[in-house]
Design an enzyme around this catalytic site. Structure first.
Site, mmCIF file in Angstrom:
data_model
loop_
_atom_site.group_PDB
_atom_site.id
_atom_site.type_symbol
_atom_site.label_atom_id
_atom_site.label_comp_id
_atom_site.label_asym_id
_atom_site.label_seq_id
_atom_site.Cartn_x
_atom_site.Cartn_y
_atom_site.Cartn_z
ATOM 1 N N ARG A 183 3.700 7.271 -5.850
ATOM 2 C CA ARG A 183 2.699 7.462 -4.728
ATOM 3 C C ARG A 183 2.134 5.730 -4.595
ATOM 4 O O ARG A 183 0.771 5.676 -4.479
ATOM 5 C CB ARG A 183 1.423 8.107 -5.161
ATOM 6 N N SER A 258 -3.650 16.650 -3.794
ATOM 7 C CA SER A 258 -4.250 16.581 -4.873
ATOM 8 C C SER A 258 -5.085 15.393 -5.003
ATOM 9 O O SER A 258 -5.074 14.239 -4.538
ATOM 10 C CB SER A 258 -3.151 15.854 -5.944
ATOM 11 N N GLU A 356 -6.969 10.021 -6.836
ATOM 12 C CA GLU A 356 -5.622 9.756 -5.826
ATOM 13 C C GLU A 356 -6.031 9.601 -4.268
ATOM 14 O O GLU A 356 -5.626 8.617 -3.652
ATOM 15 C CB GLU A 356 -4.816 11.014 -6.012
HETATM 16 C C1 LIG Z 1 -2.615 20.030 1.465
HETATM 17 C C2 LIG Z 1 -2.218 18.827 1.083
HETATM 18 C C3 LIG Z 1 -1.029 18.601 0.523
HETATM 19 C C4 LIG Z 1 -0.561 17.455 0.205
HETATM 20 N N1 LIG Z 1 0.683 17.236 -0.598
HETATM 21 C C5 LIG Z 1 1.330 16.057 -0.888
HETATM 22 C C6 LIG Z 1 2.418 15.852 -1.391
HETATM 23 O O1 LIG Z 1 3.195 16.986 -1.915
HETATM 24 N N2 LIG Z 1 3.007 14.699 -1.886
HETATM 25 C C7 LIG Z 1 2.271 13.769 -1.427
HETATM 26 O O2 LIG Z 1 2.671 12.378 -1.666
HETATM 27 N N3 LIG Z 1 1.155 13.653 -0.794
HETATM 28 C C8 LIG Z 1 0.557 15.086 -0.560
HETATM 29 N N4 LIG Z 1 -0.535 14.984 0.038
HETATM 30 C C9 LIG Z 1 -0.958 13.715 0.469
HETATM 31 C C10 LIG Z 1 -0.939 13.242 1.934
HETATM 32 O O3 LIG Z 1 -0.438 14.231 2.799
HETATM 33 C C11 LIG Z 1 -0.226 12.044 2.177
HETATM 34 O O4 LIG Z 1 -0.705 10.727 1.174
HETATM 35 C C12 LIG Z 1 0.360 11.558 3.263
HETATM 36 O O5 LIG Z 1 1.122 10.526 3.468
HETATM 37 C C13 LIG Z 1 -1.160 10.913 4.072
HETATM 38 O O6 LIG Z 1 -0.741 10.807 5.608
HETATM 39 P P1 LIG Z 1 -1.641 10.503 6.514
HETATM 40 O O7 LIG Z 1 -1.022 10.185 8.001
HETATM 41 O O8 LIG Z 1 -2.534 11.696 6.556
HETATM 42 O O9 LIG Z 1 -2.700 9.335 6.007
HETATM 43 P P2 LIG Z 1 -4.080 8.664 5.977
HETATM 44 O O10 LIG Z 1 -4.691 9.825 4.885
HETATM 45 O O11 LIG Z 1 -4.678 8.979 7.310
HETATM 46 O O12 LIG Z 1 -4.003 7.302 5.503
HETATM 47 C C14 LIG Z 1 -3.308 7.241 4.219
HETATM 48 C C15 LIG Z 1 -3.303 5.635 4.031
HETATM 49 O O13 LIG Z 1 -2.340 4.877 4.831
HETATM 50 C C16 LIG Z 1 -2.818 4.015 5.708
HETATM 51 N N5 LIG Z 1 -2.117 4.170 6.881
HETATM 52 C C17 LIG Z 1 -1.969 5.220 7.464
HETATM 53 N N6 LIG Z 1 -1.436 5.017 8.950
HETATM 54 C C18 LIG Z 1 -1.087 3.566 8.676
HETATM 55 C C19 LIG Z 1 -0.030 2.740 9.584
HETATM 56 N N7 LIG Z 1 0.528 3.100 10.813
HETATM 57 N N8 LIG Z 1 -0.040 1.606 9.192
HETATM 58 C C20 LIG Z 1 -0.639 1.179 7.809
HETATM 59 N N9 LIG Z 1 -1.406 1.651 7.246
HETATM 60 C C21 LIG Z 1 -1.545 3.249 7.383
HETATM 61 C C22 LIG Z 1 -4.267 4.270 5.734
HETATM 62 O O14 LIG Z 1 -5.040 3.100 5.922
HETATM 63 C C23 LIG Z 1 -4.542 4.712 4.215
HETATM 64 O O15 LIG Z 1 -4.643 3.655 3.435
HETATM 65 C C24 LIG Z 1 -1.004 16.119 0.618
HETATM 66 C C25 LIG Z 1 -2.241 16.483 1.251
HETATM 67 C C26 LIG Z 1 -2.852 17.854 1.589
HETATM 68 C C27 LIG Z 1 -4.038 17.610 2.595
#
Ligand SMILES: Cc1cc2nc3c(=O)[nH]c(=O)nc-3n(C[C@H](O)[C@H](O)[C@H](O)COP(=O)(O)OP(=O)(O)OC[C@H]3O[C@@H](n4cnc5c(N)ncnc54)[C@H](O)[C@@H]3O)c2cc1C
Length: 360
Positions: A183, A258, A356
């Site tokens: 991660r 998480s 996290e």
């Molecule tokens: C119910 C649930 C289950 C989940 N299960 C998992 C799992 O099984 N495994 C796992 O790894 N994660 C899991 N996650 C966490 C999450 O889904 C991941 O971390 C996901 O990649 C976040 O994506 P996001 O688009 O929502 O990013 P955001 O939360 O909006 O951003 C995350 C980070 O990425 C940066 N970012 C976003 N887009 C860009 C871009 N285009 N350029 C540069 N930086 C950027 C943001 O600034 C921030 O620092 C879960 C979350 C939820 C709510």
């Protein structure tokens, strides 16, 4: 050719000008974070092509803070954000190269990661099916190195395309230079955080069957199956079933997945914990730095599973997840619960949990 949600679109029909930027002042971020925190930002700017990125950055006055979000599924907004929040609406998948053994597919950063995975599975392409159901967008998948059921994004990422806001140029960062870990990535490291704005990610997919079912629940589900007959969609469905049985759906119970990282402790601390908990086997994985203990187990042993404090709660099926069950929790409710969990785990085990979820 560019594939948008399974349809073919010619590249020259894609928008190409900076006039595709949408700017909204005093923007309500509630639908933009899966915790459903009712917060606002000073300005929200959404763009549809990579060339908009330098244009947007140069339009932000010096001293005004700015950040980029994806689907807001790993973020806790702790209050209103006074600055500019950027969001990519760059969509589509493009096949960059194709051979009998592999395809390199470029996905737009604003594409919903699970739509990309569904597209790959529907086209019988292997590599990312175990990541099915993870919320979020393609750009963030490369930042977070998302992972689940024995597979991580970095196993199939080939390169990340970004705008370097320091050097003010577009760059392509090969996977070897992304410094991927659990991660973790270059994009999360303090020296580089916020520097690269990702506009596309190249994933390597393969038509050659390669089911990854080492994760115990998956292994069990497929124990009587002929592995040669499995399709990526079989794995996808199984993964989604397992996820649905444990994790809250962000629509029913808003969360950010998480909440805490799994702590890594020394051999001495690990054996102290084993001595203090003689009635159970302490779950652990040996890693380079010591012993990794599931944070979910520590939280559960402290009796938090299913507990509600104010308007925030610990998910009854997975104690690693803090939820906003009635959509009434404020950032303070979540942070108070987070701190109480940290204190009780520290008191009982002497271990300090770290979130996290990114606090903004
Ligand atoms: C119910 C649930 C289950 C989940 N299960 C998992 C799992 O099984 N495994 C796992 O790894 N994660 C899991 N996650 C966490 C999450 O889904 C991941 O971390 C996901 O990649 C976040 O994506 P996001 O688009 O929502 O990013 P955001 O939360 O909006 O951003 C995350 C980070 O990425 C940066 N970012 C976003 N887009 C860009 C871009 N285009 N350029 C540069 N930086 C950027 C943001 O600034 C921030 O620092 C879960 C979350 C939820 C709510």
């Amino acid at each position: 050719m560019i594939f948008m949600h399974g349809q073919c679109v010619h590249a020259d029909s894609m928008p190409t000008t900076a006039d595709m930027i949408t700017t909204t002042d005093n923007y309500d971020l509630t639908p933009r974070n899966t915790f459903a925190m009712k917060v606002k930002c000073g300005v929200f700017m959404e763009y549809t092509v990579a060339d908009d990125i330098p244009f947007i950055l140069s339009s932000i006055r010096e001293g005004i803070e700015h950040m980029h979000i994806g689907a807001g599924s790993n973020i806790l907004f702790t209050s209103d954000y006074p600055g500019v929040v950027m969001h990519s609406a760059i969509k589509g998948f493009e096949i960059i190269s194709e051979s009998p053994r592999e395809l390199i597919v470029r996905a737009g950063a604003g594409e919903v990661m699970d739509d990309f995975i569904r597209w790959a599975c529907d086209h019988e392409l292997w590599g990312i099916e175990n990541l099915s159901g993870i919320p979020g967008e393609v750009g963030a998948s490369a930042v977070q190195n998302v992972g689940a059921y024995g597979v991580e994004a970095c196993d199939t990422i080939v390169a990340v395309h970004a705008y370097d806001s320091v050097e003010r140029e577009f760059v392509t960062i090969p996977v070897e230079d992304c410094d991927y870990g659990y991660r973790d990535s270059l994009f999360k490291q303090p020296d580089f955080k916020g520097r690269y704005i990702i506009h596309a990610v190249d994933y390597r997919l393969s038509p050659i069957p390669n089911p990854q079912i080492s994760y115990p629940a998956l292994k069990n589900m497929f124990k009587d199956c002929d592995l040669c007959s499995l399709t990526p969609n079989d794995i996808r469905k199984a993964v989604i079933n397992i996820r649905d049985s444990k994790l809250p759906n962000p629509i029913d119970a808003p969360s950010a997945g998480s909440f805490f990282k799994n702590p890594v402790v020394s051999e001495k601390i690990f054996s102290d914990i084993c001595n203090r908990e003689p009635d159970v086997t302490v779950p652990h994985y040996e890693v380079k730095e010591g012993y990794k203990i599931p944070a979910a187990w520590l939280i559960d042993r402290c009796g938090w599973k299913g507990r509600k404090e104010g308007n925030a709660a610990v998910w009854h099926l997975q104690p690693l997840v803090i939820v906003n069950p009635d959509r009434k929790a404020t950032p303070k409710d979540i942070i108070d619960l987070e701190n109480r969990i940290i204190c009780s785990v520290r008191e009982r085990f002497g271990i300090t949990l770290h979130p996290e979820v990114e606090h903004i």
